[in-house]
Motif scaffolding. Sequence first.
Motif, mmCIF file in Angstrom:
data_model
loop_
_atom_site.group_PDB
_atom_site.id
_atom_site.type_symbol
_atom_site.label_atom_id
_atom_site.label_comp_id
_atom_site.label_asym_id
_atom_site.label_seq_id
_atom_site.Cartn_x
_atom_site.Cartn_y
_atom_site.Cartn_z
ATOM 1 N N ARG A 74 -18.976 -32.116 -33.757
ATOM 2 C CA ARG A 74 -20.104 -31.492 -34.449
ATOM 3 C C ARG A 74 -20.903 -32.557 -35.205
ATOM 4 O O ARG A 74 -22.129 -32.594 -35.153
ATOM 5 C CB ARG A 74 -19.587 -30.416 -35.414
ATOM 6 N N LYS A 75 -20.179 -33.465 -35.872
ATOM 7 C CA LYS A 75 -20.833 -34.511 -36.658
ATOM 8 C C LYS A 75 -21.636 -35.469 -35.769
ATOM 9 O O LYS A 75 -22.777 -35.809 -36.062
ATOM 10 C CB LYS A 75 -19.750 -35.321 -37.399
ATOM 11 N N LEU A 76 -21.019 -35.849 -34.680
ATOM 12 C CA LEU A 76 -21.651 -36.783 -33.758
ATOM 13 C C LEU A 76 -22.920 -36.196 -33.131
ATOM 14 O O LEU A 76 -23.917 -36.881 -32.921
ATOM 15 C CB LEU A 76 -20.651 -37.140 -32.655
ATOM 16 N N LEU A 77 -22.867 -34.886 -32.853
ATOM 17 C CA LEU A 77 -23.992 -34.232 -32.192
ATOM 18 C C LEU A 77 -25.025 -33.682 -33.177
ATOM 19 O O LEU A 77 -26.086 -33.219 -32.763
ATOM 20 C CB LEU A 77 -23.480 -33.088 -31.295
ATOM 21 N N ALA A 78 -24.701 -33.748 -34.477
ATOM 22 C CA ALA A 78 -25.573 -33.147 -35.495
ATOM 23 C C ALA A 78 -27.051 -33.561 -35.364
ATOM 24 O O ALA A 78 -27.936 -32.721 -35.503
ATOM 25 C CB ALA A 78 -25.046 -33.432 -36.885
ATOM 26 N N PRO A 79 -27.344 -34.839 -35.054
ATOM 27 C CA PRO A 79 -28.762 -35.206 -34.925
ATOM 28 C C PRO A 79 -29.460 -34.571 -33.709
ATOM 29 O O PRO A 79 -30.681 -34.651 -33.602
ATOM 30 C CB PRO A 79 -28.722 -36.736 -34.755
ATOM 31 N N TYR A 80 -28.695 -33.956 -32.828
ATOM 32 C CA TYR A 80 -29.286 -33.450 -31.579
ATOM 33 C C TYR A 80 -29.332 -31.932 -31.509
ATOM 34 O O TYR A 80 -30.327 -31.342 -31.128
ATOM 35 C CB TYR A 80 -28.492 -33.974 -30.369
ATOM 36 N N CYS A 81 -28.212 -31.287 -31.856
ATOM 37 C CA CYS A 81 -28.178 -29.824 -31.798
ATOM 38 C C CYS A 81 -26.930 -29.299 -32.501
ATOM 39 O O CYS A 81 -26.034 -30.061 -32.841
ATOM 40 C CB CYS A 81 -28.180 -29.337 -30.341
ATOM 41 N N LYS A 82 -26.917 -27.978 -32.684
ATOM 42 C CA LYS A 82 -25.709 -27.327 -33.219
ATOM 43 C C LYS A 82 -24.697 -27.251 -32.092
ATOM 44 O O LYS A 82 -25.068 -26.984 -30.957
ATOM 45 C CB LYS A 82 -26.056 -25.901 -33.644
ATOM 46 N N THR A 83 -23.430 -27.446 -32.384
ATOM 47 C CA THR A 83 -22.445 -27.363 -31.309
ATOM 48 C C THR A 83 -21.787 -25.976 -31.309
ATOM 49 O O THR A 83 -21.783 -25.281 -32.324
ATOM 50 C CB THR A 83 -21.348 -28.440 -31.467
ATOM 51 N N GLU A 84 -21.260 -25.626 -30.134
ATOM 52 C CA GLU A 84 -20.629 -24.313 -29.993
ATOM 53 C C GLU A 84 -19.105 -24.416 -30.064
ATOM 54 O O GLU A 84 -18.408 -23.811 -29.260
ATOM 55 C CB GLU A 84 -21.039 -23.687 -28.656
#
Length: 391
Positions: free
Chosen positions: A39-49
Motif C-alpha cells: 500500500r505504501k509503495l503504491l500510494a503515489p499511484y493509486c489506492k490498493t485493494e
Amino acid sequence: MEQANRKNAKCAVSKRCGGCKWIEKEYAEQLSAKEKQFRKLLAPYCKTEGIIGMEEPAHYRHKVHAVFGEDRQHHAISGIYEEKSHRIVPVDSCYIEDAEADAIIVTIRQMLRSFKIRPYQEDSGYGLLRHVLIRKGYVTGQILVVLVLRSPILPSKKNFVKALLAAHPQITSIVINVNDRDTSMVLGKQEQVIYGKGYIEDVLCGKTFRISPRSFYQVNPAQTEKLYTKAIAYAGLTGTETVLDAYCGTGTIGIIAAEHARNVIGVELNPEAVRDARINARRNQVEQIVFYQNDAGKFLEDMARQTPARQVDVLFMDPPRSGSSEAFLRSVAVMKPRKIVYISCNPLTLVRDLDILRKAGYTVKKAVGVDMFPYTDATEGLCLLSRTASE
Ligand code: SAH
C-alpha cells in the motif's frame, strides 16, 4: 519458551538457509505487513485493494530444488545453499516445499551409495550428481524428477529408475539434465528423458498446461490461479479485443484470456517455453493465438514500427524480477494499448516501470497484492493501467 519451540517445529535451519525471512511471524501478521508495504509503495499511484492470501500457507512450493554435495566424512548431503554462499545446508523437509517432493529427494540421496554415485563436489570437480529438481502438478499430481548430472552417463540407469519408482510410484517422469559448466545456473542444455514424457501437465483456470523442465511455471499454483483470475478480471475483456501477452512463459495467461478476447499474441524469450506454449494452445483448442520467440523489447519495437497505434487493446506484461526494458516501455508508448495489466514479482521494478508508463500517458487505476510466497518477504503485485490521454 512455548513460542520458541513452535518456531523450531517449523524450521530448524531457517537462519542458515535464509529463504524464509518471516518464518517467525504468524501468517496473519505476514499478510498485514505485506499489505502495508505494498500500500505504501503504491500510494503515489493509486489506492490498493489489499492482499490476497493463502488458506493453507504451508508446503506450497510445487517446484523444489535440492543441491547435492558431501560432508567432511564424504557422506552424501542434500539441501539448500546457505544464504549468499555455496555451502550446503542439509535439509530433509522444508516447511514451504511440497512434502512428497522432499521425500523423493531423501530417497535419491539414500540410493546413491548402493548405486556408487557420488555427489558432485564444487571444489575438486569430482562426482556426478549436482542437483535434483522436482516439479509437481497441483491438480494432476504428476511428478517430474530432473537429475542434474555433470556428465551424461548415469550408472545402472534402468535399475536406478526401477528403484526410485518402487519407492515413489507417484513419479510420472524422470529426466537427466547435463550441466558440465562451472555455473550457478542449475540446469544445463542437454536433456535425456529416461522415464515417462519428460514434462508435467497441470490444470490452471480450467486449462491444461504442459511444463518442460526449463520452462517457467509459477511455484505456487494455488495462488497462481487467484492471480490469473484477478488479472483477467482487471482486463475487463469483452470478446472483441486484441491482447498481447508479453513475457508469456508457457502461454498460461494468454491461453486463459483467449476465450474472452478476439485474438492473442504471445511473446517469450525462452525457446522451450515457447514450444510448450504452442502445444498448450493446441491442447486447449485455442486457435486465435500466436506465439513468437523473441526478446519482448525487440519484438515490441518491431511491432511499434510496423503497425499503427492502438492495434493492441490490452497488454498483459509479466516480466522477470529485473522488470521491463526501456525499449519495451518506449514501444508501449507508441503502440498505446488502452489497458495494461502489469503482473510483477518485484514491487521495486514495478514502481520504476509505473513511473515511465505514467509519463507515457497512463494512469494506475487499481492494484492488489497476491501472496505467492508465504513466510518470505516477497510480494507479487498486480496493477491495472489505462490511458489518460485520449489521443
Ligand atoms: N507469464 C508467465 C511467465 C512469467 S515469468 C507465467 O505466468 O507463467 C517471466 C517470463 O519472462 C519467463 O518465462 C522468462 O523466460 C521470460 N523472459 C525473461 N526475459 C525476457 C525478455 N527479455 N523477453 C521476453 N521474455 C523474457
